[in-house]
Design an enzyme around this catalytic site. Structure first.
Site, mmCIF file in Angstrom:
data_model
loop_
_atom_site.group_PDB
_atom_site.id
_atom_site.type_symbol
_atom_site.label_atom_id
_atom_site.label_comp_id
_atom_site.label_asym_id
_atom_site.label_seq_id
_atom_site.Cartn_x
_atom_site.Cartn_y
_atom_site.Cartn_z
ATOM 1 N N ALA A 67 0.964 -0.982 -0.156
ATOM 2 C CA ALA A 67 0.028 -0.070 -0.033
ATOM 3 C C ALA A 67 0.896 1.350 -0.018
ATOM 4 O O ALA A 67 2.006 1.307 0.148
ATOM 5 C CB ALA A 67 -0.875 0.000 1.167
ATOM 6 N N GLY A 112 -0.228 -4.953 0.800
ATOM 7 C CA GLY A 112 -1.427 -5.210 -0.131
ATOM 8 C C GLY A 112 -1.051 -5.834 -1.439
ATOM 9 O O GLY A 112 -2.117 -6.219 -2.123
ATOM 10 N N GLU A 115 -1.828 -9.427 -0.728
ATOM 11 C CA GLU A 115 -3.168 -9.496 -0.346
ATOM 12 C C GLU A 115 -3.951 -9.496 -1.753
ATOM 13 O O GLU A 115 -5.094 -10.351 -1.941
ATOM 14 C CB GLU A 115 -3.720 -8.382 0.581
ATOM 15 C CG GLU A 115 -3.167 -8.542 1.940
ATOM 16 C CD GLU A 115 -3.224 -7.297 2.815
ATOM 17 O OE1 GLU A 115 -4.242 -7.433 3.775
ATOM 18 O OE2 GLU A 115 -3.060 -6.422 2.393
ATOM 19 N N GLU A 135 3.440 -5.741 7.410
ATOM 20 C CA GLU A 135 2.922 -4.472 8.236
ATOM 21 C C GLU A 135 3.223 -4.483 9.438
ATOM 22 O O GLU A 135 3.089 -3.277 10.023
ATOM 23 C CB GLU A 135 1.437 -4.713 8.062
ATOM 24 C CG GLU A 135 0.685 -4.510 6.917
ATOM 25 C CD GLU A 135 0.647 -5.691 5.716
ATOM 26 O OE1 GLU A 135 0.062 -5.810 4.568
ATOM 27 O OE2 GLU A 135 1.499 -6.766 6.165
#
Length: 260
Positions: A67, A112, A115, A135
């Protein structure tokens, strides 16, 4: 096809290739990119010319590096939940898509990006791919479904190890734990194999493929997967593709499916 700022699209032989392209940030996901992915997937749902979808990243260095940290740094208790839910809803659209979706993972698939790859139905990686959920190094946890899908794919123990250490693993290690289906040497081979597998899938009865995806997904949600399977099996027999497939087998010829 629609034009996007952070994505490019190409439709060939029924296969829609969505390429995430933010070279200045190794294809990191910001809110605009998440929204564009959502829009592209929603358009693909309704586009009869699209039989299957391949998601990849521009360049050889990165699928999606994670992200956008600049956006994450500005999050607070009031907007963080909405930020996570927006990504979860977009990735759920991918996971629940009745058209097959393959992640062609080149380079970094972190946070992300990992994911996003896990939301796809099949993952194929080049040897330079790296996977991880780092993270915790930012004082966070995965927010786009990573705690759930990683556990589903590799098991509780390994998922907790990867999430709590933030370790990054190679493509071959990812394959050995069930995170990746196939590993190839080069990016060229990556796209070739992705298209080869997708071509094989979309040559089958599309309604049956979609129902199979729904049934497999049912295992992971609060519904009776066996009943979903039985209902879907019954629904298949109402389709013209079922009649064509069985008749073609009896007549010893190749079936011609129409998705009806």
């Amino acid at each position: 096809m629609s034009l996007y700022q952070n994505l490019s699209e190409a439709l060939e032989n029924g296969i829609l290739t969505i390429t995430i392209s933010r070279p200045e940030s190794l294809n990191a996901l910001n809110t605009d990119t998440i929204d564009e992915i959502r829009s592209a997937i929603q358009d693909a749902y309704d586009n009869k010319e699209v039989k299957g979808i391949i998601i990849t990243g521009a360049g050889e260095k990165s699928f999606v590096a994670g992200a956008d940290i600049k956006e994450i740094a500005d999050l607070n208790e009031l907007n963080a939940r909405k930020f996570a839910e927006n990504g979860q809803e977009t990735f759920s659209l991918i996971e629940q898509c009745e058209k097959p979706v393959i992640a062609a993972v080149n380079g970094f698939a972190l946070g992300g990006g990992c994911e996003l790859a896990m939301a796809c139905h099949i993952r194929i990686a080049s040897e330079n791919a790296k996977f991880g959920q780092p993270e915790v190094t930012l004082g966070l946890i995965p927010g786009y479904g990573g705690t759930q899908r990683l556990t589903q794919l590799v098991g509780k123990g390994k998922a907790l190890e990867l999430i709590t250490t933030g370790d990054m693993i190679t493509a071959n290690d990812a394959k050995s734990i069930g995170l990746v289906n196939h590993v190839v040497e080069t990016q060229e081979e990556l796209m070739e194999l992705s298209k080869k597998i997708m071509t094989k899938i979309i040559s089958k009865a599309p309604l049956a493929v979609g129902m199979a995806i729904n049934c497999v997904n049912a295992f992971y949600v609060e519904e009776n997967g066996y009943q979903t399977e039985a209902n879907s099996f019954s629904n298949c027999t109402k389709t013209k593709d079922f009649q064509e497939g069985t008749q073609a087998f009896i007549e010893k010829r190749k079936p011609e499916f129409t998705g009806e």
